[in-house]
Design a protein around this motif. Structure first.
Motif, PDB file in Angstrom:
ATOM      1  N   HIS A  39      38.989  33.154  36.357  1.00 28.33           N
ATOM      2  CA  HIS A  39      39.740  34.289  36.910  1.00 28.33           C
ATOM      3  C   HIS A  39      39.869  35.430  35.892  1.00 28.33           C
ATOM      4  O   HIS A  39      40.492  35.267  34.831  1.00 28.33           O
ATOM      5  CB  HIS A  39      41.128  33.820  37.359  1.00 28.33           C
ATOM      6  CG  HIS A  39      41.833  34.843  38.195  1.00 28.33           C
ATOM      7  ND1 HIS A  39      43.082  34.658  38.723  1.00 28.33           N
ATOM      8  CD2 HIS A  39      41.457  36.086  38.595  1.00 28.33           C
ATOM      9  CE1 HIS A  39      43.449  35.743  39.401  1.00 28.33           C
ATOM     10  NE2 HIS A  39      42.477  36.610  39.340  1.00 28.33           N
ATOM     11  N   VAL A  40      39.288  36.581  36.242  1.00 29.01           N
ATOM     12  CA  VAL A  40      39.272  37.753  35.353  1.00 29.01           C
ATOM     13  C   VAL A  40      40.682  38.090  34.848  1.00 29.01           C
ATOM     14  O   VAL A  40      40.881  38.338  33.655  1.00 29.01           O
ATOM     15  CB  VAL A  40      38.665  38.971  36.088  1.00 29.01           C
ATOM     16  CG1 VAL A  40      38.789  40.232  35.254  1.00 29.01           C
ATOM     17  CG2 VAL A  40      37.207  38.717  36.440  1.00 29.01           C
ATOM     18  N   GLU A  46      28.831  39.125  37.265  1.00 31.51           N
ATOM     19  CA  GLU A  46      29.692  39.990  36.438  1.00 31.51           C
ATOM     20  C   GLU A  46      29.128  40.201  35.035  1.00 31.51           C
ATOM     21  O   GLU A  46      29.524  41.120  34.330  1.00 31.51           O
ATOM     22  CB  GLU A  46      31.119  39.429  36.396  1.00 31.51           C
ATOM     23  CG  GLU A  46      31.686  39.304  37.793  1.00 31.51           C
ATOM     24  CD  GLU A  46      33.174  39.004  37.879  1.00 31.51           C
ATOM     25  OE1 GLU A  46      33.910  39.364  36.954  1.00 31.51           O
ATOM     26  OE2 GLU A  46      33.579  38.415  38.887  1.00 31.51           O
ATOM     27  N   LEU A  65      41.632  37.221  45.481  1.00 31.20           N
ATOM     28  CA  LEU A  65      42.002  38.249  46.470  1.00 31.20           C
ATOM     29  C   LEU A  65      42.115  37.738  47.914  1.00 31.20           C
ATOM     30  O   LEU A  65      43.158  37.906  48.557  1.00 31.20           O
ATOM     31  CB  LEU A  65      40.995  39.412  46.418  1.00 31.20           C
ATOM     32  CG  LEU A  65      41.282  40.531  47.418  1.00 31.20           C
ATOM     33  CD1 LEU A  65      42.538  41.294  47.049  1.00 31.20           C
ATOM     34  CD2 LEU A  65      40.091  41.487  47.513  1.00 31.20           C
ATOM     35  N   TYR A  82      44.688  46.420  43.887  1.00 28.92           N
ATOM     36  CA  TYR A  82      44.621  47.123  42.603  1.00 28.92           C
ATOM     37  C   TYR A  82      44.068  48.537  42.789  1.00 28.92           C
ATOM     38  O   TYR A  82      43.055  48.728  43.494  1.00 28.92           O
ATOM     39  CB  TYR A  82      43.710  46.381  41.625  1.00 28.92           C
ATOM     40  CG  TYR A  82      44.141  44.971  41.256  1.00 28.92           C
ATOM     41  CD1 TYR A  82      45.465  44.551  41.404  1.00 28.92           C
ATOM     42  CD2 TYR A  82      43.213  44.073  40.741  1.00 28.92           C
ATOM     43  CE1 TYR A  82      45.847  43.265  41.044  1.00 28.92           C
ATOM     44  CE2 TYR A  82      43.591  42.780  40.374  1.00 28.92           C
ATOM     45  CZ  TYR A  82      44.912  42.378  40.535  1.00 28.92           C
ATOM     46  OH  TYR A  82      45.277  41.123  40.185  1.00 28.92           O
ATOM     47  N   ARG A  95      32.827  44.788  46.066  1.00 25.02           N
ATOM     48  CA  ARG A  95      32.312  43.458  45.748  1.00 25.02           C
ATOM     49  C   ARG A  95      31.343  43.041  46.848  1.00 25.02           C
ATOM     50  O   ARG A  95      31.433  43.498  47.985  1.00 25.02           O
ATOM     51  CB  ARG A  95      33.468  42.436  45.648  1.00 25.02           C
ATOM     52  CG  ARG A  95      34.475  42.719  44.502  1.00 25.02           C
ATOM     53  CD  ARG A  95      33.831  42.559  43.159  1.00 25.02           C
ATOM     54  NE  ARG A  95      34.718  42.753  42.017  1.00 25.02           N
ATOM     55  CZ  ARG A  95      34.829  43.893  41.324  1.00 25.02           C
ATOM     56  NH1 ARG A  95      34.128  44.973  41.696  1.00 25.02           N
ATOM     57  NH2 ARG A  95      35.610  43.965  40.262  1.00 25.02           N
ATOM     58  N   TRP A 145      30.206  40.026  48.938  1.00 23.37           N
ATOM     59  CA  TRP A 145      30.811  38.716  49.253  1.00 23.37           C
ATOM     60  C   TRP A 145      29.813  37.755  49.891  1.00 23.37           C
ATOM     61  O   TRP A 145      29.079  38.109  50.811  1.00 23.37           O
ATOM     62  CB  TRP A 145      32.002  38.909  50.192  1.00 23.37           C
ATOM     63  CG  TRP A 145      33.146  39.628  49.530  1.00 23.37           C
ATOM     64  CD1 TRP A 145      33.420  40.971  49.596  1.00 23.37           C
ATOM     65  CD2 TRP A 145      34.135  39.058  48.675  1.00 23.37           C
ATOM     66  NE1 TRP A 145      34.533  41.265  48.828  1.00 23.37           N
ATOM     67  CE2 TRP A 145      35.005  40.116  48.261  1.00 23.37           C
ATOM     68  CE3 TRP A 145      34.408  37.762  48.214  1.00 23.37           C
ATOM     69  CZ2 TRP A 145      36.097  39.912  47.419  1.00 23.37           C
ATOM     70  CZ3 TRP A 145      35.499  37.562  47.383  1.00 23.37           C
ATOM     71  CH2 TRP A 145      36.321  38.624  46.989  1.00 23.37           C
ATOM     72  N   TYR A 176      29.885  45.773  42.241  1.00 22.41           N
ATOM     73  CA  TYR A 176      28.850  44.753  42.035  1.00 22.41           C
ATOM     74  C   TYR A 176      27.985  44.707  43.290  1.00 22.41           C
ATOM     75  O   TYR A 176      28.513  44.748  44.408  1.00 22.41           O
ATOM     76  CB  TYR A 176      29.443  43.343  41.878  1.00 22.41           C
ATOM     77  CG  TYR A 176      30.446  43.139  40.763  1.00 22.41           C
ATOM     78  CD1 TYR A 176      30.305  43.742  39.525  1.00 22.41           C
ATOM     79  CD2 TYR A 176      31.534  42.283  40.950  1.00 22.41           C
ATOM     80  CE1 TYR A 176      31.223  43.518  38.507  1.00 22.41           C
ATOM     81  CE2 TYR A 176      32.459  42.048  39.938  1.00 22.41           C
ATOM     82  CZ  TYR A 176      32.302  42.667  38.721  1.00 22.41           C
ATOM     83  OH  TYR A 176      33.202  42.438  37.724  1.00 22.41           O
TER      84      TYR A 176
HETATM   85  P1  TYD Z   1      38.896  38.479  42.325  1.00 24.84           P
HETATM   86  O1  TYD Z   1      39.037  37.648  43.563  1.00 24.84           O
HETATM   87  O2  TYD Z   1      39.835  38.254  41.193  1.00 24.84           O
HETATM   88  O3  TYD Z   1      37.385  38.401  41.845  1.00 24.84           O
HETATM   89  P2  TYD Z   1      36.585  39.251  40.698  1.00 24.84           P
HETATM   90  O4  TYD Z   1      37.529  40.029  39.895  1.00 24.84           O
HETATM   91  O5  TYD Z   1      35.941  38.172  39.941  1.00 24.84           O
HETATM   92  O6  TYD Z   1      35.619  40.124  41.441  1.00 24.84           O
HETATM   93  O7  TYD Z   1      39.038  39.973  42.758  1.00 24.84           O
HETATM   94  C1  TYD Z   1      38.192  40.562  43.730  1.00 24.84           C
HETATM   95  C2  TYD Z   1      38.508  42.042  43.790  1.00 24.84           C
HETATM   96  O8  TYD Z   1      39.843  42.200  44.287  1.00 24.84           O
HETATM   97  C3  TYD Z   1      38.496  42.700  42.416  1.00 24.84           C
HETATM   98  O9  TYD Z   1      37.974  44.018  42.562  1.00 24.84           O
HETATM   99  C4  TYD Z   1      39.970  42.762  42.030  1.00 24.84           C
HETATM  100  C5  TYD Z   1      40.667  42.912  43.360  1.00 24.84           C
HETATM  101  N1  TYD Z   1      42.029  42.306  43.459  1.00 24.84           N
HETATM  102  C6  TYD Z   1      43.084  43.060  43.991  1.00 24.84           C
HETATM  103  O10 TYD Z   1      42.917  44.230  44.354  1.00 24.84           O
HETATM  104  N2  TYD Z   1      44.313  42.463  44.078  1.00 24.84           N
HETATM  105  C7  TYD Z   1      44.538  41.172  43.671  1.00 24.84           C
HETATM  106  O11 TYD Z   1      45.701  40.684  43.755  1.00 24.84           O
HETATM  107  C8  TYD Z   1      43.444  40.420  43.137  1.00 24.84           C
HETATM  108  C9  TYD Z   1      43.639  38.996  42.654  1.00 24.84           C
HETATM  109  C10 TYD Z   1      42.201  41.039  43.065  1.00 24.84           C
END
Ligand code: TYD
Ligand code: NAD
Length: 349
Positions: free
Chosen positions: A86-87, A133, A196, A213, A220, A222, A294
């Motif tokens: 988890h990033v 990534e 997410l 965020y 992304r 998927w 990505y």
């Molecule tokens: P994530 O599922 O953490 O995968 P990754 O960072 O490996 O791609 O996140 C997917 C996308 O969703 C990423 O752009 C970050 C965003 N995100 C949010 O906007 N809110 C959240 O609470 C989380 C966990 C991720």
């Protein structure tokens, strides 16, 4: 054929273990997992009593333990998925990612090297499961191919890039039978609900805010998790030693569009008026160093080995929502922390 799968109690690992155990009854599948917060043996209840499945609790960072396990079991192949994944956790605690993702991977390579040296025919595959990534972040156009230069930005992607380099170095230096795949974001059943999609499914169910965020503009690509497991199966059995494959669904979505679609699907499933769930969307502070986009070009995998994704995203997302809504016990056990008692014998199996 004795195959060691690492991280088989996690999200993708559990789908991989299930596929191998069910599809290849003549293989013995060992699942080695430390059972961190992300490991959950309840992901595998349907296959845990199969005669060709064995679970081993252990840490890939512990070299002495890994060497002993390899010398006792003499595996023929490794499919390596164990990782801190988890990033956001990597931003808080980067060192944990160095231990598991880098040192853990090198420990496995060293132990596998001994088996390979002893009998090159018997140990015939070290499959390293990696992520898109490592390639960094794209602008509005272009896609990652297998020859895109590595440019990781987060501690997570830097640790995965490092492990990829070590795997290639062991192939080039010791001629080990290594293969790497780099996959885009996965979704589907058994996804840990801090990522997410499962986080938002759980929050919609409980009428809680959906934290997006920044402006939700990050993109992304998927892929349904079972399609990833099918790709690993094909690559494991058919790829040339030393090769790399990108795995992805040609399925790019901005985060805000993913969550809007999820809200719509769940308005219907939960008998809420259209537009109800969207009101839960809340924009929050952006992730530090948040990669913008990505996108995976998986043409090589499709052309060489004939793999292609089986599901459209809308269909896969609905299937995922259905799974979470009909597996409330799994979700509640994870969110309450109960699942961590599963292995310590408190639950009859
Ligand atoms: P994530 O599922 O953490 O995968 P990754 O960072 O490996 O791609 O996140 C997917 C996308 O969703 C990423 O752009 C970050 C965003 N995100 C949010 O906007 N809110 C959240 O609470 C989380 C966990 C991720
Ligand atoms: P996950 O976090 O759900 O599972 C990781 C598993 O590894 C857990 O069961 C955990 O207990 C185990 N583990 C962690 N540290 C360990 C250690 N030191 N020793 C032994 N076991 C340990 O991760 P995931 O999403 O299933 O990802 C699996 C692999 O696929 C990772 O290597 C990840 O980098 C890669 N990947 C994931 C995605 C994705 O979208 N989730 C995409 C591409 C690649």
């Amino acid at each position: 054929m004795k195959i060691l799968v690492t991280g088989g109690a996690g999200f993708i690992g559990s789908h991989m273990v299930r596929l191998l155990v069910n599809k290849y009854p003549n293989y013995t599948i060992f699942n080695l997992d430390k059972l961190t917060y992300a490991g959950n043996l309840a992901n595998l209840t349907d296959i845990e009593n199969k005669p060709n499945y064995k679970f081993v609790k252990g840490d890939i960072v512990d070299a002495a333990f890994i060497n002993k396990l390899f010398s006792e079991e003499k595996f023929n192949a490794v499919i390596h998925l164990a990782a801190e994944s988890h990033v956001d956790r990597s931003i808080t605690n980067p060192l944990e990612f160095v231990y598991t993702n880098v040192i853990g991977t090198v420990n496995l390579l060293n132990a596998a090297k001994e088996l390979f040296k002893a009998d090159e025919k018997s140990f015939n595959r070290f499959y390293h499961v990696s992520t898109d990534e490592v390639y960094g972040s794209l602008g509005d156009t272009g896609m990652f191919t297998e020859t895109t230069a590595y440019d990781p930005h987060s501690p997570y992607s830097a640790s995965k890039a490092s492990s990829d380099h070590f795997v290639r170095a062991y192939h080039d230096t010791y001629k080990m039978p290594c293969v790497i795949s780099n996959c885009s974001n996965n979704y589907g059943p058994f996804h840990f609900p801090e990522k997410l999609i499962p986080l938002c499914i759980n929050n919609i169910k409980n009428n809680k805010p959906l934290p997006i965020y920044g402006k939700g503009e990050n993109v992304r690509d998927w892929l349904f998790v079972e399609d990833h497991a099918r790709a690993i199966d094909v690559i494991f059995h058919s790829a040339a030693t030393g090769s790399t494959y990108n795995i992805g669904g040609h399925n790019e979505w901005t985060n805000i569009d993913v969550i809007r679609l999820l809200c719509k699907i769940m308005d219907k499933k939960l008998n809420r008026a259209d537009g109800t769930n969207e009101k839960l969307i809340t924009f929050v502070t952006d992730r530090a160093g948040h990669d913008l986009r990505y996108a995976i070009d998986s043409t090589k995998l499709q052309n060489d080995l004939g793999w292609k994704p089986s599901l459209q995203f809308e269909e896969g997302l609905e299937k995922t929502v259905d799974w979470y809504l009909s597996n409330e016990d799994w979700l509640n056990n994870v969110t309450s922390g109960e699942y961590q008692k599963y292995y310590s014998g408190q639950y009859a199996r």
